[in-house]
Design a protein around this motif. Sequence first.
Motif, mmCIF file in Angstrom:
data_model
loop_
_atom_site.group_PDB
_atom_site.id
_atom_site.type_symbol
_atom_site.label_atom_id
_atom_site.label_comp_id
_atom_site.label_asym_id
_atom_site.label_seq_id
_atom_site.Cartn_x
_atom_site.Cartn_y
_atom_site.Cartn_z
ATOM 1 N N ARG A 81 0.837 -1.202 0.000
ATOM 2 C CA ARG A 81 0.000 0.000 0.000
ATOM 3 C C ARG A 81 0.873 1.254 0.000
ATOM 4 N N LEU A 82 1.902 1.262 0.815
ATOM 5 C CA LEU A 82 2.806 2.412 0.870
ATOM 6 C C LEU A 82 3.573 2.570 -0.444
ATOM 7 N N GLU A 83 4.000 1.446 -1.008
ATOM 8 C CA GLU A 83 4.738 1.492 -2.277
ATOM 9 C C GLU A 83 3.864 2.071 -3.385
ATOM 10 N N LYS A 84 2.594 1.717 -3.377
ATOM 11 C CA LYS A 84 1.683 2.216 -4.411
ATOM 12 C C LYS A 84 1.492 3.733 -4.279
ATOM 13 N N ILE A 85 1.418 4.206 -3.041
ATOM 14 C CA ILE A 85 1.297 5.658 -2.816
ATOM 15 C C ILE A 85 2.527 6.373 -3.371
ATOM 16 N N ILE A 86 3.706 5.839 -3.075
ATOM 17 C CA ILE A 86 4.938 6.469 -3.553
ATOM 18 C C ILE A 86 4.978 6.496 -5.077
ATOM 19 N N SER A 87 4.518 5.418 -5.708
ATOM 20 C CA SER A 87 4.546 5.369 -7.171
ATOM 21 C C SER A 87 3.675 6.451 -7.799
ATOM 22 N N LEU A 88 2.645 6.889 -7.077
ATOM 23 C CA LEU A 88 1.774 7.954 -7.586
ATOM 24 C C LEU A 88 2.365 9.341 -7.333
ATOM 25 N N LEU A 150 -0.227 14.831 1.814
ATOM 26 C CA LEU A 150 -1.173 15.405 2.776
ATOM 27 C C LEU A 150 -2.201 16.294 2.075
ATOM 28 N N ARG A 151 -1.758 17.001 1.048
ATOM 29 C CA ARG A 151 -2.648 17.915 0.326
ATOM 30 C C ARG A 151 -3.719 17.137 -0.455
ATOM 31 N N ASP A 152 -3.338 16.002 -1.043
ATOM 32 C CA ASP A 152 -4.260 15.244 -1.904
ATOM 33 C C ASP A 152 -4.555 13.859 -1.340
ATOM 34 N N GLU A 153 -4.450 13.707 -0.004
ATOM 35 C CA GLU A 153 -4.561 12.380 0.617
ATOM 36 C C GLU A 153 -5.824 11.639 0.214
ATOM 37 N N GLU A 154 -6.956 12.284 0.267
ATOM 38 C CA GLU A 154 -8.220 11.604 -0.008
ATOM 39 C C GLU A 154 -8.263 11.042 -1.429
ATOM 40 N N GLN A 155 -7.855 11.832 -2.413
ATOM 41 C CA GLN A 155 -7.899 11.388 -3.797
ATOM 42 C C GLN A 155 -6.866 10.287 -4.066
ATOM 43 N N ILE A 156 -5.687 10.430 -3.463
ATOM 44 C CA ILE A 156 -4.639 9.417 -3.653
ATOM 45 C C ILE A 156 -5.080 8.076 -3.072
ATOM 46 N N LEU A 157 -5.668 8.109 -1.874
ATOM 47 C CA LEU A 157 -6.093 6.858 -1.236
ATOM 48 C C LEU A 157 -7.269 6.215 -1.970
ATOM 49 N N LYS A 158 -8.093 7.013 -2.610
ATOM 50 C CA LYS A 158 -9.179 6.451 -3.425
ATOM 51 C C LYS A 158 -8.609 5.594 -4.548
ATOM 52 N N LYS A 159 -7.549 6.080 -5.180
ATOM 53 C CA LYS A 159 -6.900 5.324 -6.250
ATOM 54 C C LYS A 159 -6.207 4.074 -5.702
ATOM 55 N N VAL A 160 -5.507 4.267 -4.609
ATOM 56 C CA VAL A 160 -4.732 3.166 -4.032
ATOM 57 C C VAL A 160 -5.639 2.052 -3.515
ATOM 58 N N ASP A 161 -6.749 2.428 -2.892
ATOM 59 C CA ASP A 161 -7.628 1.454 -2.234
ATOM 60 C C ASP A 161 -8.850 1.091 -3.061
ATOM 61 N N LEU A 162 -8.766 1.311 -4.376
ATOM 62 C CA LEU A 162 -9.900 0.997 -5.244
ATOM 63 C C LEU A 162 -10.259 -0.484 -5.191
ATOM 64 N N HIS A 163 -9.249 -1.327 -5.092
ATOM 65 C CA HIS A 163 -9.451 -2.776 -4.999
ATOM 66 C C HIS A 163 -8.832 -3.305 -3.710
ATOM 67 N N TRP A 164 -9.385 -4.419 -3.220
ATOM 68 C CA TRP A 164 -8.858 -5.060 -2.015
ATOM 69 C C TRP A 164 -7.406 -5.463 -2.233
ATOM 70 N N GLN A 165 -6.560 -5.154 -1.274
ATOM 71 C CA GLN A 165 -5.146 -5.500 -1.365
ATOM 72 C C GLN A 165 -4.816 -6.616 -0.379
ATOM 73 N N THR A 166 -4.168 -7.630 -0.878
ATOM 74 C CA THR A 166 -3.783 -8.745 0.004
ATOM 75 C C THR A 166 -2.620 -8.357 0.913
#
Length: 459
Positions: A81-88, A150-166
Amino acid sequence: MKEIKRHNSIKKMTALSKRNKPIKQDKFIPVRAVAAQVILQVLDQGKSLATLIPEYQSKIKSQDLPLLQEICFGICRVLPRLEKIISLLVSKPLKGKTRIIHCLLLVGLYQILYTRIPAHAAVDEVVNATKVLNLESFRGLLNGVLRNFLRDEEQILKKVDLHWQTLHPEWLVNKLKKVYTNWRDIINANNQKPPMWLRVNLQKTTLENYRTLLQEQGIESVQTDHPQALRLAQPCPVHLLPYFFDGWISVQDLHAQWSALLLDPKNEEFILDACAAPGGKTTHILEKAPTATVVALDVEASRLQRVEENLQRMQQQAVVICGDATKPDEWLSEVSESAVQFDRILLDAPCSATGVIRRHPDIKWLRKEEDIAPLVELQGDILEVLWGKLKPNGILLYATCSLLPEENSQQIATFLQNHKEAKLEKLPFSDINEIGHQFFPSENAGDGFYYAKLRKQIE
């Protein structure tokens, strides 16, 4: 048996290797800088948190140790999950010398998302860590990436958490999916923090009395169907547990606590605890059979130090030996001058440790699919050799902290086919068609463990 010898050749812990340039500093290192260095070595050098954190513990303030553990274990638990955030947030992957900056981003994001540390403080402390790491030219990059999150947290997490992550490596998910209908439950359990279990020493007190002692200290606990186990409502440091240093209790997972009960040791018997470190099972055997002669064997001398420490705390005696379980003739001479066989053997075999991921989340990233076949071969070799050191009508309890059938039921099925004198004993919680028993990790219960009990039935 002649001349029982106590083995004292415990090697000292190896010095911190020169894998990175040492930080030139006389005072304590900021905990975020240490956390980034630890994570870098887990991800890029395959080192375990169990090894790294003790090595770095002296470099930080004692009060910072819980935070270091929380950050490092937490990052390993939710790494994808953290790696995906960094990639964005970062246009080019941070490689080579800049990998430490990537790890500082992991530290910062974990604090923002999973701790109560205020976001501004989390960012500032991570940015400040660049000074001690001699990476001040990257202050602007770190600060910018974290504040953009922090500025775009909500939108970034929507993309990251769109699908269930194992939050698991794909190879392990695929293995679990092939054999278990409850694979999603296993993965969800692996991604949680583990409960803290105590094993009450019934030679010292009763389960009910010790639970009362805990209540008097404001520590709530829960009983189970295991006669010695208590689960703490909230984990706590061992120094807060009444009479811990007097051997009244041990910290041991619920499912691991079944090993000594299933082995069913008797006084005066000669018993081998193979792959014994850190000693929880050894001390449990001696609680059940105080006058048995127990040999605690492990191939790693440094890990045997923990066995010695636990025996001393529990006021018990065992024959502690550093040796290879596949080569018993090399170390049996330290036990007796004459040929010996054991009444009972507990073989807690080297394994993938896929059942204890919630307790050791770095296993997800340290273990590789190609590791499994050599482990299965090693388990088979140890099982074969130690079976030859078991007396007729003796008991061998095979145990792993794995969830993979090739290490567990399939391993035992193959052994039974090759040894007609080996009889599978039914376990109290296994069904009639089950080869041994597989425990799964679950909330408020134990870790993933497997047991199979074999009797050497020679007519």
